[in-house]
Scaffold this motif. Structure first.
Motif, mmCIF file in Angstrom:
data_model
loop_
_atom_site.group_PDB
_atom_site.id
_atom_site.type_symbol
_atom_site.label_atom_id
_atom_site.label_comp_id
_atom_site.label_asym_id
_atom_site.label_seq_id
_atom_site.Cartn_x
_atom_site.Cartn_y
_atom_site.Cartn_z
ATOM 1 N N GLN A 1 0.835 -1.196 0.000
ATOM 2 C CA GLN A 1 0.000 0.000 0.000
ATOM 3 C C GLN A 1 0.869 1.244 0.000
ATOM 4 O O GLN A 1 1.899 1.306 0.655
ATOM 5 C CB GLN A 1 -0.921 -0.010 1.227
ATOM 6 C CG GLN A 1 -1.962 1.093 1.251
ATOM 7 C CD GLN A 1 -2.821 1.019 2.504
ATOM 8 O OE1 GLN A 1 -2.334 1.188 3.620
ATOM 9 N NE2 GLN A 1 -4.101 0.718 2.329
ATOM 10 N N ASP A 2 0.447 2.245 -0.769
ATOM 11 C CA ASP A 2 1.136 3.521 -0.784
ATOM 12 C C ASP A 2 0.782 4.285 0.494
ATOM 13 O O ASP A 2 -0.401 4.558 0.738
ATOM 14 C CB ASP A 2 0.713 4.329 -2.013
ATOM 15 C CG ASP A 2 1.234 5.745 -1.965
ATOM 16 O OD1 ASP A 2 2.428 5.914 -1.659
ATOM 17 O OD2 ASP A 2 0.447 6.679 -2.212
ATOM 18 N N THR B 1 -1.209 8.014 -0.152
ATOM 19 C CA THR B 1 -2.576 8.100 -0.670
ATOM 20 C C THR B 1 -3.485 6.998 -0.146
ATOM 21 O O THR B 1 -4.706 7.098 -0.279
ATOM 22 C CB THR B 1 -2.559 8.037 -2.202
ATOM 23 O OG1 THR B 1 -2.042 6.752 -2.614
ATOM 24 C CG2 THR B 1 -1.689 9.136 -2.785
ATOM 25 N N LEU C 1 -3.720 4.172 -1.496
ATOM 26 C CA LEU C 1 -3.998 3.280 -2.618
ATOM 27 C C LEU C 1 -2.988 2.130 -2.644
ATOM 28 O O LEU C 1 -1.894 2.246 -2.086
ATOM 29 C CB LEU C 1 -3.915 4.041 -3.944
ATOM 30 C CG LEU C 1 -4.956 5.136 -4.198
ATOM 31 C CD1 LEU C 1 -4.670 5.828 -5.527
ATOM 32 C CD2 LEU C 1 -6.361 4.561 -4.204
ATOM 33 N N ASN D 1 0.045 -0.089 -3.974
ATOM 34 C CA ASN D 1 1.257 0.365 -4.641
ATOM 35 C C ASN D 1 1.541 -0.470 -5.884
ATOM 36 O O ASN D 1 0.735 -1.307 -6.295
ATOM 37 C CB ASN D 1 2.438 0.357 -3.674
ATOM 38 C CG ASN D 1 2.732 -1.046 -3.140
ATOM 39 O OD1 ASN D 1 2.205 -2.045 -3.646
ATOM 40 N ND2 ASN D 1 3.564 -1.124 -2.124
ATOM 41 N N ARG E 1 -2.702 13.311 -2.988
ATOM 42 C CA ARG E 1 -3.881 12.804 -2.269
ATOM 43 C C ARG E 1 -5.167 13.243 -2.961
ATOM 44 O O ARG E 1 -6.143 12.480 -3.034
ATOM 45 C CB ARG E 1 -3.842 13.282 -0.820
ATOM 46 C CG ARG E 1 -2.830 12.545 0.059
ATOM 47 C CD ARG E 1 -3.002 12.888 1.523
ATOM 48 N NE ARG E 1 -2.501 14.221 1.814
ATOM 49 C CZ ARG E 1 -1.278 14.474 2.283
ATOM 50 N NH1 ARG E 1 -0.443 13.472 2.511
ATOM 51 N NH2 ARG E 1 -0.889 15.703 2.531
ATOM 52 N N ALA F 1 -5.769 11.045 -5.941
ATOM 53 C CA ALA F 1 -6.228 9.717 -5.503
ATOM 54 C C ALA F 1 -7.709 9.753 -5.146
ATOM 55 O O ALA F 1 -8.479 8.858 -5.532
ATOM 56 C CB ALA F 1 -5.392 9.240 -4.314
ATOM 57 N N ARG F 2 -8.128 10.788 -4.401
ATOM 58 C CA ARG F 2 -9.541 10.875 -4.007
ATOM 59 C C ARG F 2 -10.449 11.057 -5.218
ATOM 60 O O ARG F 2 -11.521 10.446 -5.311
ATOM 61 C CB ARG F 2 -9.729 12.044 -3.024
ATOM 62 C CG ARG F 2 -9.103 11.821 -1.654
ATOM 63 C CD ARG F 2 -9.575 12.862 -0.653
ATOM 64 N NE ARG F 2 -9.195 14.209 -1.055
ATOM 65 C CZ ARG F 2 -8.081 14.826 -0.662
ATOM 66 N NH1 ARG F 2 -7.217 14.177 0.125
ATOM 67 N NH2 ARG F 2 -7.815 16.054 -1.038
ATOM 68 N N GLU G 1 -10.796 7.793 -7.100
ATOM 69 C CA GLU G 1 -11.677 6.873 -6.377
ATOM 70 C C GLU G 1 -13.143 7.247 -6.593
ATOM 71 O O GLU G 1 -14.004 6.367 -6.736
ATOM 72 C CB GLU G 1 -11.336 6.897 -4.894
ATOM 73 C CG GLU G 1 -10.035 6.175 -4.557
ATOM 74 C CD GLU G 1 -9.692 6.261 -3.084
ATOM 75 O OE1 GLU G 1 -9.169 5.277 -2.535
ATOM 76 O OE2 GLU G 1 -9.939 7.326 -2.479
ATOM 77 N N LEU H 1 -7.496 0.633 -8.380
ATOM 78 C CA LEU H 1 -6.672 1.835 -8.495
ATOM 79 C C LEU H 1 -5.373 1.644 -7.736
ATOM 80 O O LEU H 1 -5.338 0.997 -6.691
ATOM 81 C CB LEU H 1 -7.401 3.056 -7.939
ATOM 82 C CG LEU H 1 -8.404 3.779 -8.840
ATOM 83 C CD1 LEU H 1 -9.589 2.884 -9.176
ATOM 84 C CD2 LEU H 1 -8.882 5.068 -8.193
ATOM 85 N N ARG I 1 -1.359 3.720 -6.917
ATOM 86 C CA ARG I 1 -0.391 4.784 -7.166
ATOM 87 C C ARG I 1 0.935 4.136 -7.539
ATOM 88 O O ARG I 1 1.471 3.312 -6.796
ATOM 89 C CB ARG I 1 -0.196 5.667 -5.935
ATOM 90 C CG ARG I 1 0.814 6.800 -6.216
ATOM 91 C CD ARG I 1 1.335 7.449 -4.963
ATOM 92 N NE ARG I 1 2.445 8.341 -5.279
ATOM 93 C CZ ARG I 1 3.270 8.866 -4.389
ATOM 94 N NH1 ARG I 1 3.100 8.590 -3.114
ATOM 95 N NH2 ARG I 1 4.255 9.654 -4.753
ATOM 96 N N PHE J 1 -0.258 7.242 -11.632
ATOM 97 C CA PHE J 1 -1.363 6.442 -11.115
ATOM 98 C C PHE J 1 -1.790 5.453 -12.200
ATOM 99 O O PHE J 1 -1.511 5.648 -13.388
ATOM 100 C CB PHE J 1 -2.556 7.325 -10.734
ATOM 101 C CG PHE J 1 -2.294 8.231 -9.566
ATOM 102 C CD1 PHE J 1 -2.695 7.865 -8.287
ATOM 103 C CD2 PHE J 1 -1.640 9.443 -9.730
ATOM 104 C CE1 PHE J 1 -2.454 8.693 -7.200
ATOM 105 C CE2 PHE J 1 -1.393 10.276 -8.651
ATOM 106 C CZ PHE J 1 -1.799 9.898 -7.387
#
Length: 616
Positions: free
Chosen positions: A187-188, A191, A193, A195, A242, A245-246, A249, A259, A261, A267
């Motif tokens: 996981q990143d 963010t 998300l 990885n 961030r 990323a939002r 999503e 999704l 990052r 991304f």
């Protein structure tokens, strides 16, 4: 007669041993005295044994109380008798609360109860415990406590009896650390998300799944992210990431999309199913429009544009490496086309791009392995003498796979990989060495003209490099011409006009490549020490044949040549001369020299030498 210790009383034992000793032979003491002596010895031994036992029990009690892991003592029936302080603190209960509770009921759930029951049933008195289980104990104040549990057996007071002892080690914090490490691995942290590693695993799983579904792979890169990072600071850059990323999503919330990052500001979105390409493109365009709305960081609105590469393919017959490479190349194409746009994967363009990038990747190896050489394009005087006025040095690459490549096929890629300065310096070294040999053999040999790639022309060490090569080769500076153009002059990364002025002070000649009168005005604007100009483009091409275009070109060229004379440039050559008639038309309007296929195109250094000999 029973052995000592075979009866419960020390007096009986002493009396029997005294009688036995008296009956076995002569003795100086009567049986009663022996009995008293033995009794005294026995009492002393008993006292000593009691002291050792009490000391051992005291040490055990201290160890039991001080042990950092929880310990629970149970009876042969598996019911809790006692627990040490570490265990009561672990569960937040008292010893009285635990007493009378079956060991198995300490488990939080059915699986935990079953695990404890199995551990108790597998007990073998006098042996070491054979396994350890992770069990949640369910009486903690804050919910179940995750522990590593081991159950051992203490021998009982009768043969075959065993007292279960449970050891519990709290691993809640260890599990939290493990979970944090697991998330860090997949996981990143910025963010939230998945990885790159997690994304690749998901892509491989999608490709391995059965069915005739299609896969959509979308790569997105933030345009100008470095500007945000450098201009507003890393904190602002993190907030932008961030924000992206939002938004992604939100856009893909109703899709079965994965999704992630990727590294830096990249991304990725992965979808599988009965996908329609148009629908995927609609989602991408929606995402781009949503991201374009400014995100406010400390009351400063930051606009976010992205370049996007889209690949929609059948899931079967593709590897994850091929799909990722296709998406990456398609994304690069979107960036090269101007950024802030999307590009859809096309097989033909992909093959072309893979060829290009494959060429760019091995420029360094080609240079080291001697695959590059220099060709020379003779520029011939148009006065009918056929004399070579100057030779123009150009770089060529004998690529082992793609054959002989022209400089326009690899210089843009060299700019991307940072190899342009190395190529440019090698071009100078080789061409100036050849020109020095011509000059030393034929002092009236033609000048050498080198048009430097922009990346080398803006190099602050260019003057030093040329000065060193002039000294090394003993080539007179007046025999070297350095050619530049408007694109290089306008490059904000360097100070080309100042460099050209210094080279002119060294007696190096400066040539300007032009295509019209506007380029010529750069001489006046930048006060350039230009002595020569080489003309190419539509004006030259229009004179290849007669007609209205040729008449119009003559008028423009007449104005251009007049302006050149005003600027002190009296010698202008032309590039792209196709025939003798073409050369004659150029000569009539004042062009003094030309190069092109009519003069044989490019030649090697030895071929130029052969051409110089008869002309001299």
């Amino acid at each position: 007669m029973p052995e000592p210790g075979g009866t419960p009383g020390l007096v009986d034992i002493a009396r029997r041993w005294a009688t036995r000793l008296a009956d076995t032979g002569p003795a100086d003491l009567p049986a009663a005295d022996l009995e008293r002596a033995l009794l005294s010895v026995a009492e002393e031994a008993s006292e000593h044994a009691r002291g050792g036992r009490d000391s051992a029990m005291a040490r055990f009690a201290c160890l039991y109380a001080a042990m950092p892991c929880g310990v629970v003592l149970a009876g042969p029936d598996g019911v809790v008798l006692d627990a040490n302080p570490a265990f009561t603190e672990l569960l937040g209960v008292s010893t009285q609360d635990l007493a009378g509770t079956p060991l198995t009921e300490l488990g939080a759930g059915a699986r935990d109860v079953e695990a404890l029951d199995s551990l108790v049933r597998d007990l073998e008195p006098g042996t070491r415990p054979r396994r350890r289980e992770q069990v949640e104990l369910g009486r903690g104040e804050d919910g179940p406590v995750v522990t590593n549990v081991t159950v051992a057996a203490l021998p009982g007071d009768r043969p075959g009896a065993a007292y279960p002892v449970l050891f519990a080690e709290d691993i809640s914090e260890l599990n939290l650390v493990r979970e944090a490490l697991r998330k860090q691995n997949v996981q990143d942290p910025l963010t939230g998300l998945p990885n790159t590693k997690s994304f690749v695993a998901k892509l491989e799983a999608c490709l391995a799944a059965p069915g005739d579904d299609r896969i959509a792979l979308i790569y997105l890169d933030i345009d100008g992210f470095k500007v945000v990072n450098d201009g507003l600071g890393p904190g602002a850059g993190d907030e932008v990431l961030r924000h992206v990323a939002r938004k992604l999503e939100t856009v893909f919330a109703e899709e079965e999309a994965f999704l992630a990052r990727l590294s830096g500001d990249g991304f990725a979105v992965l979808m599988r199913g009965r996908l329609d390409t148009a629908h995927v493109i609609d989602l991408v365009e929606y995402a781009m429009s949503e991201l374009a709305e400014p995100v406010y960081i400390d009351d400063r609105g930051v606009g976010v544009n992205v370049s996007v590469g889209i690949v929609v393919q059948e899931a079967r017959g593709h590897s994850q490496e091929d799909l990722r490479r296709a998406a990456e190349i398609t994304l690069h194409r979107a960036k090269e086309a101007g950024r802030a746009q999307w590009m859809l994967f096309e097989e033909e363009l992909d093959c072309h791009d893979r060829r290009r990038y494959g060429i760019g990747a091995v420029i360094g190896g080609g240079l080291e392995n001697g695959q590059f050489d220099v060709e020379y394009q003779p520029t011939v005087k148009l006065d009918g003498s056929g004399e070579i006025a100057v030779v123009n040095a150009v770089l060529r690459w004998d690529h082992p796979e793609h054959g002989r490549l022209k400089d326009e096929e690899f210089y843009p890629l060299a700019d991307t990989t940072g190899m342009t300065p190395s190529l440019g310096r090698w071009l100078l070294t080789k061409s100036m060495s050849d020109a020095a040999q011509w000059y030393h053999e034929f002092p009236a040999a033609p000048d050498l003209c080198v048009k430097l790639p922009t990346r080398l022309a803006i190099d602050p060490n260019l003057v030093g490099t040329i000065r060193d090569e002039l000294e090394r080769t003993s080539l007179p500076p007046r025999k070297l011409r350095i050619c530049t153009d408007s694109r290089t002059l306008f490059d904000p990364r360097g100070e080309v006009p100042e460099t050209l002025s210094v080279l002119a002070d060294l007696d190096v000649k400066i040539t300007l490549a032009i295509s019209g009168a506007s380029d010529l005005e750069l001489v006046h604007t930048y006060k350039l020490p230009v002595g020569f100009a080489i003309l190419s483009g539509p004006l030259v091409g229009a004179l290849a044949s007669e007609g209205p275009d040729a008449d119009n070109a003559r008028r423009h060229l007449s104005v251009l040549l007049e302006r050149a004379r005003e600027l002190g440039i009296n010698r202008i050559g032309a590039e792209g001369v196709h025939s003798a008639e073409h050369a004659e038309r150029l000569r009539r309007i004042g062009i003094v020299a030309g190069r092109g296929r009519i003069y044989g195109g490019s030649a090697s250094a030895e071929e130029i030498r052969s051409l110089i000999r008869p002309s001299r």
